[in-house]
Structures are given as C-alpha cells and as structure tokens.
Design an enzyme around this catalytic site. Structure first.
Site, PDB file in Angstrom:
ATOM      1  N   CYS A   1       0.826  -1.210   0.000  1.00 59.33           N
ATOM      2  CA  CYS A   1       0.000   0.000   0.000  1.00 59.33           C
ATOM      3  C   CYS A   1       0.861   1.261   0.000  1.00 59.33           C
ATOM      4  O   CYS A   1       0.347   2.366   0.069  1.00 59.33           O
ATOM      5  CB  CYS A   1      -1.027   0.003   1.124  1.00 59.33           C
ATOM      6  SG  CYS A   1      -0.381  -0.331   2.742  1.00 59.33           S
TER       7      CYS A   1
ATOM      8  N   ASP B   1       3.276   2.414   2.105  1.00 58.96           N
ATOM      9  CA  ASP B   1       3.886   2.956   3.303  1.00 58.96           C
ATOM     10  C   ASP B   1       4.167   1.854   4.304  1.00 58.96           C
ATOM     11  O   ASP B   1       3.306   1.015   4.562  1.00 58.96           O
ATOM     12  CB  ASP B   1       2.952   3.972   3.978  1.00 58.96           C
ATOM     13  CG  ASP B   1       2.903   5.285   3.217  1.00 58.96           C
ATOM     14  OD1 ASP B   1       3.969   5.879   3.023  1.00 58.96           O
ATOM     15  OD2 ASP B   1       1.809   5.697   2.806  1.00 58.96           O
TER      16      ASP B   1
ATOM     17  N   CYS C   1      -3.245   6.927   4.737  1.00 60.05           N
ATOM     18  CA  CYS C   1      -2.242   5.883   4.536  1.00 60.05           C
ATOM     19  C   CYS C   1      -0.927   6.222   5.206  1.00 60.05           C
ATOM     20  O   CYS C   1      -0.220   5.341   5.656  1.00 60.05           O
ATOM     21  CB  CYS C   1      -2.015   5.610   3.056  1.00 60.05           C
ATOM     22  SG  CYS C   1      -1.348   7.012   2.178  1.00 60.05           S
TER      23      CYS C   1
END
Lengths: 190, 396
Positions: free
Chosen positions: A33, A35, A102
């Site tokens: 994703c 991170d 995120c």
C-alpha cells in the site's frame, strides 16, 4: 501540497535508523500500500530513552515518522501511548486529506513497539499500564485509525474523514475498505 | 542550468509560434465560427485551416477530424460513441489492460448499459500480444481499443497488426495516440485506423484542444448534444484560439518531428543507461527498444516514488511517478500491475518525459543528482535494510 514543517522533516528526518538491541520493535503498513514504518525503542526507568525509525513511503510518511520519534523521545510509556495520529498531523500543520488515510500511522507504529516491549516483559505492565489502558479505551469506544474520530462499534464509515472502513477479522483493527491486506497485522481482508 | 523539467506528458510550455498564432483569436478575431457574418466567418476559416493542418499531419481528410477539449474526451467519445452507435453489430468491447483510465472507465460505463468488456493482458514490457487480441475477439465484438504507446512505460504497441486483424473481421478499431501524435509519425491511412485520439498539449500546443480522427462513414453517437458544431458530432461553441494553436503545433511537428525524435532518443538512451549503471536494483519499465523517443521510466526498488519526486524537486528536477502515494486515488498504477511487477516494486515508479528542448547537460545534471536522492531514501528504508541483511546471509 505539504506544509513547510512536513518538508523540513522530510528533508532532515530525526532519529532515522535501527537499534540492534532494541527493547521493542513495532511495524505498521506494508510496501504494497506504499507505506511501511518500523519503530525501535530503548526503555529505561519507564521512559523512552531512545527512539529510532525506518520508513518506506512518501514524504508525508517520512515526516510523520520523524515527528513521532521526536515527540516520543524522553516520554514515559504512558505518555507515549497517548500520542495520537491526529496530534501528529496537527503538529505538522496538517496533511493533505488523501494522506490522512495511509501515511499517518506513525503513532500506531510507536505504540506497537511499546506493546512489543511490554509483551517481552512478560506482560508486566508499569503502573497504570499503557497497554491495559489502551485496551480499556478500545472496549469503551472505537476510533477511526486515520483521523482518530470516535466511532460507534462496527462502523463502516468514519463520520469525520468519510473514509469507508473495514475491520480485520484477524486482529480487529480498522482498515480502509479498499485495502487488500490489514495494515496492522498483514492478514488478508475480506 | 535552469534545472531539469522532465514531465512533458503532464504539461509543457506552449511554443511561442503557437501562442503567436492563437493570440489574435482571443481579441480582434473573437468571432463564433457558426455566425454567418464576416466576423464569424473569419473564425470559421481559422477553424478550417487548423483542421487541414492536423489532417496533413495524420494523412487524413479534414472532415475526418472532430475537435474536442482533451485527450480524455476524445477517448470517451471514441469508446462510448462508437459502441453506442454501432451496437447492432455487437456488444462486446476489447481493450488492453494498460489503456488510459479514460478508455477503461468509458468501457466500464458501457458495461452498465449491457456491454461486455474484455481486457487483453500485456507482457512484462507492457507489449500487447496481437494473438491475445485475436483470441479475445468474438462474433459479438463491436470495437477494439488499444493505445498506440503507453504513457507510463513508453512502450509502442503493434497497432498496425491489430488494425489489420480488426479490418479482416469487420470490427472497429480505435487507438489512443495521445502520447504519440506530434512526437513520432502517425499515418492513420497506412495503419488502417477507424478512430484515433490526440491532444495538442503533447506537442507544443495549448491545453484544452484535442481531437478524434474518425474515418469517413463511421457512425458515432455524440457525448454532447446541442448545436451542429463538428458536423453534429460535438456540440458547443468551438474553442477557436486553442484549436488554432493545435493546428499550428501540428504544422510545426510535421516539419520537425523526425529530427527532434532522433535527438531526444539519443538523450533518452543516455539517461536510461546512465541510471542503470549508477544505481543497482533499478528496473527499466517498458520496452527497451520499442519506446517513445522522449520517454524513460524506471522502478527503483526499496523506495517510494513520491519521496523521490519530492527529493528531486528540491534539486530543481521535475518528474512523475505511478506510485500509489503519488496518485490521489492512492492506487498503484494499473499499468505496472498489469505488467506483472511486484506491487512493492511498483511503488518505486519514476517517469521522465523529455521536453523538445532538453539538453544533454540537463540529463547529466539528473544523473548527478538522482543517485544521492535514492541513497538517502534507501538509508531510511526498512526494506533496503532487510535486503542488505538477506544479501549478507546469502554470502555467509
């Protein structure tokens, strides 16, 4: 797009690195994703004597990790457990809305490192123990993992940041509905 | 040295000659081409000139050009307009997995109306296999849409072969050539296209002017209903200054394209080989040879694209990335995913598109500044630390 403070931390992040003999290690996110943050802590007399991190991620993720490490250093475990993602974002002068979902997971990574330390201590908690307190908090009410807004149990939508939520069946943490894997434990989300 | 802007695909300056041609149409020549009086007719003539200039670039008839506002609109008009107008021939659409979102989402819209879409996969270079297109075609196929070159990885697709396949089966073929037209030669007759999308801002023209080439006699349903503009195929008062700019940019591109392409290809190759020799664990994305002359794209392992982009920007270098964090939708590039790239590796996407005037010293400046940016980010990356530890273990 980013505040001066975010850019400053991105350019000159504090406390980057690892602690080979760390007392606790915590990791959130995953590279899929975009991170991933790993926090290392050294604990002495109930305080965070040293905090280091490594981050794979965007400018916001790096700045968030850097600030969290700065905020946490020298704090008691209890104090450090009270640092929230929302505080971090505010301290940075705000993050773009799409980054709240995120990149703003630094406090979670720190908390995981502290929990990891407490587990290693055979679940011996300091007085008023951080982990116990946190789990009590969790029972009492739920928070959006992205903006810390208080949620009703089993919320599917955060009323504050409007992100659609899904709970991980494995660890019970909230994730974005769009996520394929849990950002906390890496389990697949249904 | 004024830094290095290498994001031509996102935006580039309007060429001075183009701006000069446009300016009078904002002021003294302000007419509406649909007005019958002399002021209007002056604008109508300018529109016709632009149509002829673009038709010469594409080797088509001026009446085969529909002016629109953007490449996305051209793609929407092609996919939705051709499918809707020709649905008696079938209700299945074949697209490649790496089309621009304006094609993919237009196809998704049609699915709600009962159409079926088949996505043809690509190989690890982002190349569409003509055989796979042939396999995807059924008696119900009405339209095939495959881009001429991909904007994220630069790979040039075998559209002539796909066009001849479609022709032999009586299926309409559209190609999104937004990244291509004005940069390399495109002859719509020689390729055998039914429709092609292009945008002026990709070759020195202004934003807000684009076009769909539509082969004479091809039925299309307009997206915008209203007046008779663009022969009833696109209503709305024409953006005359921008279209004049498109025409002039097409004229200039026709004269200079080949020479410019050769020059840029040399710089591109210098850039690609420079990056690959200076940094380890970097992948060239897209095809090594079949690629746009101004396009270089990479995936840098263990770092994230947006962080590289920010780091480079502080050095006066502007590039693009297909990483999830760079996109406001927070999704990893569907192109890199379709090419089978590991999603973690795809986060390290970096895309450079060279301006016409790019100089060798700018490429060298990039090659000097880029490795330290990557090294700094790798030093704080848990993935890189892990990689180094694993490497150590292997050598032990």
């Amino acid at each position: 797009m980013y505040t001066d403070k975010v850019m400053e931390h991105f350019m000159h992040p504090r406390n980057v690195g690892t602690i080979p003999d760390a007392d606790g290690v915590g990791e959130v996110g995953n590279p899929v994703c975009g991170d991933m943050m790993t926090f290392y802590i050294k604990v002495k007399d109930g305080r965070l004597e040293d905090v280091k991190f490594q981050t794979f991620g965007c400018g916001a993720a790096i700045a968030v990790s850097s600030l969290v490490s700065e905020m946490a250093k020298g704090k008691t475990l209890d104090e450090a457990m009270k640092i929230t993602n929302q505080q971090v974002a505010e301290e940075l002068g705000g993050l773009p809305p799409h980054k709240m979902h995120c990149s703003n997971l630094g406090a979670d990574a720190l908390h995981k490192a502290i929990e990891n330390y407490l587990e290693k201590q055979n679940r011996q908690r300091p007085e008023g123990g951080g982990e116990e307190k946190k789990s009590q908090d969790k029972e009492a009410h739920f928070h959006c993992p992205f903006c810390d807004y208080t949620l009703p149990e089993n919320a599917q939508l955060c009323g504050h940041c409007q992100i659609r939520l899904i709970r991980c069946e494995h660890c019970g943490e909230y994730n974005r509905e769009k996520d394929e894997t849990c950002r906390h434990c890496g389990a697949g989300l249904v | 040295m004024n830094g290095f802007y290498a994001d031509k695909q996102a935006a580039a300056a309007v060429r001075p000659e183009v701006l000069e041609a446009m300016l009078p149409f904002f002021t003294e020549n302000f007419g509406n081409p649909q007005s019958l009086h002399s002021v209007g007719q002056k604008a109508a003539r300018a529109l016709q000139t632009a149509r002829e200039q673009l038709a010469r670039l594409l080797n088509c008839q001026p009446e085969e050009i529909i002016f629109v506002s953007s490449g996305s609109e051209a793609n929407n008009l092609a996919v939705k307009g051709l499918a809707l107008a020709n649905q008696a021939r079938g209700k299945q659409i074949v697209v490649s997995a790496i089309e621009h979102v304006s094609v993919l989402k237009a196809a998704r819209f049609l699915e709600k109306l009962g159409f079926k879409t088949v996505q043809v996969p690509v190989d690890s270079y982002g190349l569409v296999d003509v055989g796979k297109v042939a396999e995807a075609i059924t008696p119900d196929t009405v339209l095939v849409s495959v881009m001429m070159a991909n904007n994220e990885v630069g790979t040039i697709e075998p559209v002539a072969e796909i066009a001849s396949l479609c022709r032999s089966k009586g299926i309409l073929f559209h190609s999104d050539a937004v990244a291509v037209v004005g940069n390399i030669q495109v002859d719509v007759r020689a390729i055998g296209l039914d429709a092609l999308s292009l945008a002026a801002d990709q070759f020195g023209g202004p934003k807000g002017a684009a076009a769909l080439f539509l082969k004479k006699g091809t039925k299309i349903t307009p997206l915008i209903d209203g007046g008779v503009q663009e022969s009833n195929r696109r209503a709305g008062t024409e953006n005359v200054p921008a279209i004049v700019g498109l025409g002039r940019a097409a004229e200039l591109a026709m004269m200079e394209m080949d020479k410019k392409g050769q020059r840029l290809a040399r710089l591109r190759d210098r850039l690609i080989s420079g990056v690959l020799t200076r940094l380890d664990e970097v992948i060239l994305t897209g095809h090594p040879e079949r690629r746009l002359p101004h396009h270089a794209s990479f995936c840098v392992k263990f770092v994230e694209g947006e962080a590289m982009l920010l780091g480079l920007d502080l050095e006066g270098i502007q590039v693009a990335s297909g990483s999830a964090c760079t996109s406001k939708s927070l999704r990893t590039s569907h192109v890199l995913t379709a090419m089978g790239l590991d999603p973690a590796v795809a986060q390290g996407s970096l895309v450079l598109t060279l301006l016409d005037g790019t100089r060798e010293e700018q490429v060298d400046y990039f090659l000097e500044k880029f490795p330290p940016v990557v090294r700094r980010l790798r030093e704080m990356s848990p993935l890189y630390t892990r990689f180094l530890e694993e490497k150590k273990d292997v050598h032990r």
